[in-house]
Structure formats: structure tokens, C-alpha cells
Write an enzyme that holds these catalytic residues in place. Structure first.
Site, PDB file in Angstrom:
ATOM      1  N   ASP A   1       0.838  -1.197   0.000  1.00  0.00           N
ATOM      2  CA  ASP A   1       0.000   0.000   0.000  1.00  0.00           C
ATOM      3  C   ASP A   1       0.875   1.249   0.000  1.00  0.00           C
ATOM      4  O   ASP A   1       1.389   1.658   1.042  1.00  0.00           O
ATOM      5  CB  ASP A   1      -0.914  -0.019   1.241  1.00  0.00           C
ATOM      6  CG  ASP A   1      -1.870   1.161   1.278  1.00  0.00           C
ATOM      7  OD1 ASP A   1      -1.965   1.880   0.257  1.00  0.00           O
ATOM      8  OD2 ASP A   1      -2.545   1.346   2.319  1.00  0.00           O
TER       9      ASP A   1
ATOM     10  N   ASP B   1      -0.012  -5.128   4.558  1.00  0.00           N
ATOM     11  CA  ASP B   1      -1.400  -4.762   4.280  1.00  0.00           C
ATOM     12  C   ASP B   1      -2.220  -5.903   3.665  1.00  0.00           C
ATOM     13  O   ASP B   1      -3.379  -5.701   3.303  1.00  0.00           O
ATOM     14  CB  ASP B   1      -1.434  -3.515   3.380  1.00  0.00           C
ATOM     15  CG  ASP B   1      -2.574  -2.576   3.721  1.00  0.00           C
ATOM     16  OD1 ASP B   1      -3.189  -2.765   4.786  1.00  0.00           O
ATOM     17  OD2 ASP B   1      -2.857  -1.676   2.903  1.00  0.00           O
TER      18      ASP B   1
ATOM     19  N   GLU C   1      -8.014   2.356   0.444  1.00  0.00           N
ATOM     20  CA  GLU C   1      -8.217   1.366  -0.619  1.00  0.00           C
ATOM     21  C   GLU C   1      -8.736   0.029  -0.098  1.00  0.00           C
ATOM     22  O   GLU C   1      -9.365  -0.719  -0.835  1.00  0.00           O
ATOM     23  CB  GLU C   1      -6.916   1.167  -1.397  1.00  0.00           C
ATOM     24  CG  GLU C   1      -5.915   0.166  -0.788  1.00  0.00           C
ATOM     25  CD  GLU C   1      -5.381   0.585   0.582  1.00  0.00           C
ATOM     26  OE1 GLU C   1      -5.409   1.793   0.886  1.00  0.00           O
ATOM     27  OE2 GLU C   1      -4.944  -0.290   1.341  1.00  0.00           O
TER      28      GLU C   1
ATOM     29  N   LYS D   1       1.486   7.925   0.697  1.00  0.00           N
ATOM     30  CA  LYS D   1       1.871   7.890   2.112  1.00  0.00           C
ATOM     31  C   LYS D   1       3.235   8.558   2.311  1.00  0.00           C
ATOM     32  O   LYS D   1       4.015   8.681   1.368  1.00  0.00           O
ATOM     33  CB  LYS D   1       1.967   6.436   2.585  1.00  0.00           C
ATOM     34  CG  LYS D   1       0.644   5.734   2.777  1.00  0.00           C
ATOM     35  CD  LYS D   1       0.860   4.337   3.354  1.00  0.00           C
ATOM     36  CE  LYS D   1      -0.447   3.575   3.510  1.00  0.00           C
ATOM     37  NZ  LYS D   1      -1.353   4.174   4.504  1.00  0.00           N
TER      38      LYS D   1
ATOM     39  N   ASP E   1      -5.920   6.388  -0.493  1.00  0.00           N
ATOM     40  CA  ASP E   1      -5.265   5.588   0.550  1.00  0.00           C
ATOM     41  C   ASP E   1      -6.288   4.805   1.385  1.00  0.00           C
ATOM     42  O   ASP E   1      -5.915   3.978   2.206  1.00  0.00           O
ATOM     43  CB  ASP E   1      -4.417   6.502   1.443  1.00  0.00           C
ATOM     44  CG  ASP E   1      -3.371   5.734   2.235  1.00  0.00           C
ATOM     45  OD1 ASP E   1      -3.182   4.530   1.949  1.00  0.00           O
ATOM     46  OD2 ASP E   1      -2.746   6.336   3.116  1.00  0.00           O
TER      47      ASP E   1
ATOM     48  N   ARG F   1     -11.081  -0.690   2.153  1.00  0.00           N
ATOM     49  CA  ARG F   1     -12.547  -0.747   2.170  1.00  0.00           C
ATOM     50  C   ARG F   1     -13.110  -0.832   0.756  1.00  0.00           C
ATOM     51  O   ARG F   1     -14.167  -1.402   0.538  1.00  0.00           O
ATOM     52  CB  ARG F   1     -13.086   0.477   2.928  1.00  0.00           C
ATOM     53  CG  ARG F   1     -12.770   1.788   2.268  1.00  0.00           C
ATOM     54  CD  ARG F   1     -12.900   2.971   3.215  1.00  0.00           C
ATOM     55  NE  ARG F   1     -11.854   2.980   4.247  1.00  0.00           N
ATOM     56  CZ  ARG F   1     -11.731   3.922   5.167  1.00  0.00           C
ATOM     57  NH1 ARG F   1     -12.597   4.924   5.227  1.00  0.00           N
ATOM     58  NH2 ARG F   1     -10.756   3.864   6.055  1.00  0.00           N
TER      59      ARG F   1
HETATM   60  N1  BES Z   1      -3.302   0.073   5.188  1.00  0.00           N
HETATM   61  C1  BES Z   1      -3.731   1.313   5.751  1.00  0.00           C
HETATM   62  C2  BES Z   1      -4.021   1.228   7.249  1.00  0.00           C
HETATM   63  C3  BES Z   1      -2.870   0.818   8.124  1.00  0.00           C
HETATM   64  C4  BES Z   1      -2.140   1.777   8.787  1.00  0.00           C
HETATM   65  C5  BES Z   1      -2.573  -0.498   8.353  1.00  0.00           C
HETATM   66  C6  BES Z   1      -1.109   1.418   9.629  1.00  0.00           C
HETATM   67  C7  BES Z   1      -1.544  -0.873   9.188  1.00  0.00           C
HETATM   68  C8  BES Z   1      -0.809   0.092   9.830  1.00  0.00           C
HETATM   69  C9  BES Z   1      -4.995   1.794   5.051  1.00  0.00           C
HETATM   70  O1  BES Z   1      -5.120   1.431   3.727  1.00  0.00           O
HETATM   71  C10 BES Z   1      -5.004   3.279   5.120  1.00  0.00           C
HETATM   72  O2  BES Z   1      -4.154   3.868   4.517  1.00  0.00           O
HETATM   73  N2  BES Z   1      -5.961   3.849   5.847  1.00  0.00           N
HETATM   74  C11 BES Z   1      -6.095   5.252   5.970  1.00  0.00           C
HETATM   75  C12 BES Z   1      -7.547   5.610   5.754  1.00  0.00           C
HETATM   76  C13 BES Z   1      -7.795   7.086   5.608  1.00  0.00           C
HETATM   77  C14 BES Z   1      -7.133   7.595   4.340  1.00  0.00           C
HETATM   78  C15 BES Z   1      -9.275   7.338   5.584  1.00  0.00           C
HETATM   79  C16 BES Z   1      -5.641   5.650   7.372  1.00  0.00           C
HETATM   80  O3  BES Z   1      -5.879   4.890   8.320  1.00  0.00           O
HETATM   81  O4  BES Z   1      -5.004   6.690   7.499  1.00  0.00           O
HETATM   82 ZN    ZN Z   2      -4.177  -0.250   3.150  1.00  0.00          ZN
HETATM   83 MN    MN Z   3      -4.180   2.771   2.416  1.00  0.00          MN
END
Ligand code: BES
Ligand code: ZN
Ligand code: MN
Length: 495
Positions: free
Chosen positions: A266, A284, A345, A273, A343, A347
Site C-alpha cells: 500500500d 497490508d 483502498e 503515504k 489511501d 474498504r
Molecule cells: N493500510 C492502511 C491502514 C494501516 C495503517 C494499516 C497502519 C496498518 C498500519 C490503510 O489502507 C489506510 O491507509 N488507511 C487510511 C484511511 C484514511 C485515508 C481514511 C488511514 O488509516 O489513514
Molecule cells: Zn491499506
Molecule cells: Mn491505504
């Protein structure tokens, strides 16, 4: 590592190290520990006293027996307070002593018989086998130096006891090997474990079993209208796969559907990111790994429940074919989604996967995903968050987790979270403000389960540990395999 049940008297059993559990503050040694001390002329009690051994849970003290016993060493293992002792603590103690033997490069570890008036012998053997196998896990595939192999004997007093222990030992071994398999998948680097490679793992897992596997590539996804998965995977040369697995025993009590987030890397996509945020994003696909490892173990455990799984495997990459903020895509159930953050992604791919599963009319849907940083911020690396549309299902999952040694904490799913996901131009948007982020992500996924009772486990806090905030004897650095134990325990109880 192998774990066996062996009928033997610990006083005469030959091994590199004989482990005996002791509770905190007994004053003096009791039972087998006292007998061993006697055979050693009081040296054990003196050494424990001089070294200020406290019998704190998981503390291990090793003493060489200098030829006075067939066991070359005795390991005294702290079990903590007698009143606080649980199966989970027994699992942790077994993990600690197995790791201690491994660290000392000892090959033959024997665990002295342990009885508990409230526990079945099989449950004791399962926890010990599980702990030992989980505790000695290491991912050494890419290193010249491999970890030392330890063989464990669970000592039994007689044949009858051995038979009772054997059933638990086998179950514990199957569960722990499934967890370690999930860990291997998570630890595998993202240039190796691509969506196609994950599909290959599913095919391999099914070989020679009655598991059925189907893999949908880009053409199948397009033909069947799973456009959201295609959109998320659009920028990667490693094209998406939907991995469908089916475990169908003869007379199933019900059908449970599992969905797994399998983002093999990711980057965040166009909403890129930061380097710190991206560093461990090979993790991920931990939800996918847990679902795949669970499916692989089902033919060995044979619960009387049908389990269908959908693992959405994609790489969230950057490039000219990447989805962008503002894009609108249509899920397989016809719901339109405004992509407000590339990001978010996980869901998105779960929207298609969960809607596909719901169309099959299962009794329940459970999805596992490293979904949000918000869950991680809330809980730290000590528990996963669980929420869903059906309180009974959520409660049963929490119970299964508690029995299996994994913490699941319920988060509320108020109607307001769903409302926050409303879009101006589509049926729903994939990201809103950060506040209540874990619940908003869950509320989004829940839209695609329709009327099927559904629960979501956000394993982002616990899927991958960097060790900074500490691990536990059963949770190593790197991939943890979190979720496998809960799912297998849950499915066993529903069959
Ligand atoms: N894969 C990430 C979430 C994640 C963060 C997993 C840290 C493991 C460790 C996910 O795809 C993500 O980026 N989520 C975002 C959502 C937001 C953009 C609404 C997040 O949590 O910041
Ligand atoms: Zn992710
Ligand atoms: Mn993400």
C-alpha cells in the site's frame, strides 16, 4: 519443530532440558520441583533463591544437572500467581520455555506433566503445543543463519493420559502451524508476494484436499463487474486477483463467509503515504493471510460448517493508470462510490469482495483487514477492533478470541458513522474526516453486506509488530498471524 506426547517419568526421562512450571511465592518447592531438588542435593532450591527467581509468568531459570539426573538440565518456568493462572498464561509459559531452549541451542525439550482440576488434558496439551510452536517462530528464508530446531515432548504418566493429550496436541499443532503460515505470508517481501503469488499460495493450499479454489484475474473481474477491485489495482503491473475458496463438509450446520484484505503493498496511491507510513506496508495483506491460513487448516480440523472465502489481492500503486481522488466507481452490487482518498483502498476492495459474498446468501460474513491507522492509535499494538451489524456475531467473535488468546475490543457502529460517509455525487464516499476513522471505514464496508449479519475485524494495530512497543512470547516481531486463532476457534464452535 515437532511436538510429541511421550509416556515417561520425568525423573528418568533423558533430554537436553526438562521444564517444570512453578507458581509465584510458594515459599518452597513442591511436587516434581521438590523431587528434582532432592535428586540434586538441594542445589535447585539454593540456586533459585540466590538468583532471586520470582516465578513471574514466563521467567525461565535453567540449571545444569551435572549427571545427577537423566535430564541434562532442569528449566524452572514461572507461571505467575496460582489464582491468576489461565490457559492463555499456560500458552505463554510454554512459548517462553521453548524460546529459552532455542536460544541456548538445545534440541530436546521435555515438558513435565501438568494437571489442573478445571481443564481438560486435551486443552492443556493444545495450549502447550501451540505456545511452543508459536514461540519459536522465526522468518529465516532470506538469511544464511537459520534458527535452531527444538523437539518438544509432552510427558504423560500412562497410555490413557497420553491418548487424551494427543488429541489436544494435534489440534494445537494445526492451529499454530496455520498461524505461522500466515506470518510467513506477511513477512514475505512485497516484490515476491504479489497478488498472483498469493493466488498461487491458495492453489497450493488446496492441492490434495477437498478445498475448492477459483482465481479471477482482470478479465474475469471486468466480466463480472468487480470494477472497484480493478480500479484499486489499476496502476500496478501486478494485476489484481480475487481468490475464492470453498470448504464444504458433508452436513454443514451453516455457511460462514470470510473476506480478507490482500493489499500486497500500500503506497497510498496518488494520495501517497509518507516514508514512515509506507515502511511496513507489505503487512497490508495480513487479513488475506489470516483468511487463507484459516482455510488451509479447515480440512485438518473438519468443523461441520461450510466456509466460503473471498480474498481480494491488489497492489495499491502510483502511476498514470492509478485511480484519483474524485473518481466514481461502481461496485458489483450496483452501489456507486466516490473515491475521496486513494489511501482508503482496503474498504474499496472489500466492497466488491463482501458484496460478492453477500450475493451467495451466507448466514454470516466476517471480514479481516488492516484497515485503519485510527484503530492502531486507539488501541496500540495490544488488541484488534471488532464491530458489525449483528451484536451476537460480534460477541461470539470476542469470546472465541478470548479462548484462543487474541484480544478483540468492540467499537460502536452508530448510524452517524454511516451518515458521515454520504457523498454529494455518488451513493457513498470512501473516506471522511479522521475522527472515528475505524468506525467510518467499517460503516463503509457494512453497506456492502446487505442484510447478511456481518462483522469486521480491524487488525491494523496487531498484524505487524516492529518491537518498539514490545512483543509477547507468542507474538514475534514482524507478521503476527493475528486472527487465525480466533477464526479457527470461532468456526470450530459453529460446526
Ligand atoms: N493500510 C492502511 C491502514 C494501516 C495503517 C494499516 C497502519 C496498518 C498500519 C490503510 O489502507 C489506510 O491507509 N488507511 C487510511 C484511511 C484514511 C485515508 C481514511 C488511514 O488509516 O489513514
Ligand atoms: Zn491499506
Ligand atoms: Mn491505504
Amino acid at each position: 519443530m515437532t511436538v510429541r506426547v511421550t509416556v515417561a517419568d520425568p525423573m528418568v526421562h533423558r533430554c537436553d532440558v526438562l521444564a517444570v512450571g512453578v507458581f509465584a511465592a510458594p515459599g518452597r518447592l513442591e511436587g516434581l520441583a521438590a523431587k528434582l531438588d532432592q535428586a540434586l542435593g538441594g542445589a535447585l532450591a539454593r540456586a533459585l533463591h540466590d538468583e532471586k527467581f520470582t516465578a513471574e509468568l514466563g521467567k525461565v531459570f535453567v540449571l545444569h544437572t551435572l549427571g545427577k539426573l537423566p535430564a541434562a538440565r532442569v528449566a524452572i518456568v514461572g507461571l505467575g500467581d496460582r489464582d491468576a493462572f489461565t490457559i492463555d498464561r499456560l500458552r505463554l509459559a510454554a512459548a517462553s520455555v521453548a524460546r529459552a531452549a532455542q536460544d541456548r541451542r538445545l534440541s530436546r525439550l521435555a515438558l513435565a506433566p501438568l494437571q489442573h482440576r478445571d481443564w481438560e488434558p486435551a486443552a492443556i496439551a493444545a495450549a502447550r503445543a501451540e505456545g511452543a510452536i508459536l514461540g519459536t517462530y522465526a522468518f529465516t528464508k532470506y538469511r544464511k543463519e537459520k534458527s535452531h530446531g527444538v523437539d518438544v515432548d509432552l510427558l504423560a504418566a500412562n497410555r490413557a493420559e497420553a491418548t487424551a493429550l494427543e488429541a489436544g496436541r494435534r489440534r494445537g499443532q494445526v492451529v499454530a502451524e496455520a498461524v505461522n503460515y500466515a506470518r510467513d505470508l506477511v513477512n514475505e517481501p512485497p516484490n515476491v508476494l504479489t497478488p498472483d503469488a498469493l493466488a498461487g499460495e491458495a492453489r497450493r493450499a488446496a492441492r490434495g484436499t477437498k478445498l475448492k479454489v477459483q482465481v479471477w484475474g482482470p478479465q474475469d473481474l471486468k466480466k463480472r463487474g468487480l470494477e472497484v477491485i480493478l480500479a484499486v489495482g489499476g496502476a500496478s503491473a501486478h494485476t489484481p486477483r480475487l481468490i475464492l475458496m470453498d470448504y464444504a463438509p458433508a452436513r454443514p450446520r451453516r455457511t460462514i463467509a470470510l473476506a480478507g484484505k490482500g493489499v500486497t503493498f500500500d503506497t497510498g496511491g496518488v494520495d501517497l503515504k509518507t516514508p514512515e507510513g509506507m515502511a511496513t506496508m507489505k503487512e497490508d495483506m495480513s487479513g488475506a493471510a489470516a483468511v487463507l491460513a484459516t482455510m488451509r487448516a479447515l480440512p485438518l480440523l473438519q468443523p461441520a460448517v461450510r466456509v466460503t472465502a473471498a480474498i481480494a489481492a491488489v497492489e495499491n500503486a502510483v502511476g498514470s493508470r492509478a485511480m484519483r481522488p474524485g473518481d466514481v466507481v461502481t461496485a458489483v452490487n450496483g452501489t456507486t462510490i466516490e473515491i475521496t482518498n486513494t489511501d482508503a483502498e482496503g474498504r474499496l476492495i472489500l466492497a466488491d469482495a463482501v458484496a460478492h459474498l453477500a450475493a451467495g446468501g451466507p448466514d454470516e460474513i466476517i471480514d479481516l483487514a488492516t484497515l485503519t491507522g485510527a484503530a492502531s492509535v486507539a488501541l496500540g499494538p495490544y488488541a484488534a477492533a471488532v464491530m458489525g451489524s449483528d451484536q451476537g456475531l460480534v460477541d461470539r467473535l470476542i469470546g472465541a478470541g478470548a479462548r484462543a488468546g487474541e484480544r478483540l475490543v468492540p467499537f460502536p457502529l452508530y448510524e452517524e458513522y454511516r451518515r458521515a460517509m454520504r457523498s454529494d455525487i455518488a451513493d457513498i464516499k470512501n473516506a471522511a474526516s479522521r475522527h472515528g476513522g475505524a468506525q467510518k471505514g467499517a460503516a463503509f464496508i457494512g453497506e456492502f453486506a446487505g442484510k447478511v449479519p456481518w462483522a469486521h475485524v480491524d487488525i491494523a494495530p496487531v498484524a505487524f509488530l516492529d518491537g518498539e512497543e514490545g512483543t509477547s512470547p507468542v507474538l514475534p516481531r514482524g507478521g503476527t498471524g493475528f486472527g487465525v486463532r480466533t477464526l479457527l476457534e470461532y468456526l470450530a464452535g459453529r460446526g
